[in-house]
Design an enzyme around this catalytic site. Structure first.
Site, PDB file in Angstrom:
ATOM      1  N   LYS A  11       0.817  -1.219   0.000  1.00 27.63           N
ATOM      2  CA  LYS A  11       0.000   0.000   0.000  1.00 27.63           C
ATOM      3  C   LYS A  11       0.854   1.273   0.000  1.00 27.63           C
ATOM      4  O   LYS A  11       2.060   1.223   0.288  1.00 27.63           O
ATOM      5  CB  LYS A  11      -0.939  -0.038   1.218  1.00 27.63           C
ATOM      6  CG  LYS A  11      -1.989  -1.147   1.148  1.00 27.63           C
ATOM      7  CD  LYS A  11      -2.973  -1.032   2.298  1.00 27.63           C
ATOM      8  CE  LYS A  11      -4.046  -2.108   2.228  1.00 27.63           C
ATOM      9  NZ  LYS A  11      -5.045  -1.956   3.306  1.00 27.63           N
ATOM     10  N   TYR A  51     -12.485  -2.103  -4.087  1.00 30.22           N
ATOM     11  CA  TYR A  51     -13.026  -2.220  -2.726  1.00 30.22           C
ATOM     12  C   TYR A  51     -14.553  -2.105  -2.690  1.00 30.22           C
ATOM     13  O   TYR A  51     -15.113  -1.770  -1.639  1.00 30.22           O
ATOM     14  CB  TYR A  51     -12.401  -1.146  -1.826  1.00 30.22           C
ATOM     15  CG  TYR A  51     -11.004  -1.489  -1.344  1.00 30.22           C
ATOM     16  CD1 TYR A  51     -10.775  -2.531  -0.451  1.00 30.22           C
ATOM     17  CD2 TYR A  51      -9.901  -0.745  -1.756  1.00 30.22           C
ATOM     18  CE1 TYR A  51      -9.504  -2.841   0.007  1.00 30.22           C
ATOM     19  CE2 TYR A  51      -8.608  -1.051  -1.303  1.00 30.22           C
ATOM     20  CZ  TYR A  51      -8.431  -2.098  -0.420  1.00 30.22           C
ATOM     21  OH  TYR A  51      -7.168  -2.397   0.041  1.00 30.22           O
ATOM     22  N   ASN A 114      -2.149   0.450   6.603  1.00 30.01           N
ATOM     23  CA  ASN A 114      -1.633  -0.780   7.205  1.00 30.01           C
ATOM     24  C   ASN A 114      -0.776  -1.614   6.243  1.00 30.01           C
ATOM     25  O   ASN A 114      -0.702  -2.828   6.346  1.00 30.01           O
ATOM     26  CB  ASN A 114      -2.770  -1.591   7.844  1.00 30.01           C
ATOM     27  CG  ASN A 114      -3.828  -2.002   6.848  1.00 30.01           C
ATOM     28  OD1 ASN A 114      -3.718  -1.697   5.663  1.00 30.01           O
ATOM     29  ND2 ASN A 114      -4.835  -2.699   7.315  1.00 30.01           N
ATOM     30  N   HIS A 117      -2.310  -5.346   1.525  1.00 28.23           N
ATOM     31  CA  HIS A 117      -3.602  -6.009   1.327  1.00 28.23           C
ATOM     32  C   HIS A 117      -3.326  -7.451   0.964  1.00 28.23           C
ATOM     33  O   HIS A 117      -2.346  -7.729   0.263  1.00 28.23           O
ATOM     34  CB  HIS A 117      -4.377  -5.349   0.166  1.00 28.23           C
ATOM     35  CG  HIS A 117      -5.520  -6.201  -0.319  1.00 28.23           C
ATOM     36  ND1 HIS A 117      -6.769  -6.152   0.267  1.00 28.23           N
ATOM     37  CD2 HIS A 117      -5.587  -7.155  -1.292  1.00 28.23           C
ATOM     38  CE1 HIS A 117      -7.551  -7.043  -0.341  1.00 28.23           C
ATOM     39  NE2 HIS A 117      -6.864  -7.664  -1.287  1.00 28.23           N
ATOM     40  N   GLU A 128      -9.560 -10.825  -7.657  1.00 27.08           N
ATOM     41  CA  GLU A 128      -8.652  -9.687  -7.458  1.00 27.08           C
ATOM     42  C   GLU A 128      -7.450  -9.765  -8.408  1.00 27.08           C
ATOM     43  O   GLU A 128      -7.009  -8.745  -8.943  1.00 27.08           O
ATOM     44  CB  GLU A 128      -8.207  -9.646  -5.990  1.00 27.08           C
ATOM     45  CG  GLU A 128      -9.376  -9.308  -5.058  1.00 27.08           C
ATOM     46  CD  GLU A 128      -9.024  -9.342  -3.576  1.00 27.08           C
ATOM     47  OE1 GLU A 128      -7.880  -9.709  -3.219  1.00 27.08           O
ATOM     48  OE2 GLU A 128      -9.902  -8.997  -2.766  1.00 27.08           O
TER      49      GLU A 128
END
Ligand code: GDP
Length: 140
Positions: A11, A51, A114, A117, A128
């Site tokens: 990320k 998302y 965070n 993913h 995905e």
């Protein structure tokens, strides 16, 4: 156990702090092979599509803004039990709850930023992966 493929994203908080290599080292040490990888800058629309399952959640706007704020590295990981193994090496969503040694415990800034993913099921992994990669880009 079976050889699986899962989808991973490094990320913006991690790419921004030059942690791509450090994250990859953790993935590889866990036995996951990076069989496809590219650095991209997602559009807001791309992040919202990715998302979409979270669109009713209160953090959807914050999440999609963050994910399109700077480059990310999208990856396909392969290995025995890859979906579960990647979730294990990632650690809990909230880094305060993550086990020591996991990526999120060591590198994540907070529950939103965070660092990584990872797909939460084999079915979602396939969806995905197809969202970001063509078959011929996955080279083994
Ligand atoms: P994951 O599978 O561990 O990534 O967790 P989820 O599927 O529950 O959430 C998806 C992502 O949304 C997380 O990785 C976070 O980046 C973000 N997220 C989840 N909960 C929160 C929250 O309470 N606040 C914010 N800002 N982001 C959140």
């Amino acid at each position: 156990m079976a050889i699986e493929r899962t989808f991973s994203i490094i990320k913006p908080d991690a790419t921004h702090r030059n942690l791509t290599g450090a994250v990859n080292a953790k993935l590889e040490a866990a036995g996951l092979r990076i069989v496809a990888q590219k650095r991209i800058h997602m559009t807001r629309a791309q992040a919202e599509g990715f998302y979409a399952v979270h669109k009713e959640r209160p953090f959807f706007g914050e999440l999609t803004e963050f994910m399109s704020s700077a480059p990310v590295v999208v990856q396909v990981l392969e290995g025995e039990d890859a979906v579960a193994k990647n979730r294990e090496v990632m650690g809990a969503t909230n880094p305060e709850e993550a086990v020591p040694g996991t990526i999120r415990k060591e590198y994540a800034l907070n529950i939103g930023e965070n660092s990584v993913h990872g797909s939460d099921s084999l079915e979602n992994a396939a969806t995905e992966i197809a969202y970001f990669f063509k078959d011929e880009e996955i080279v083994g």
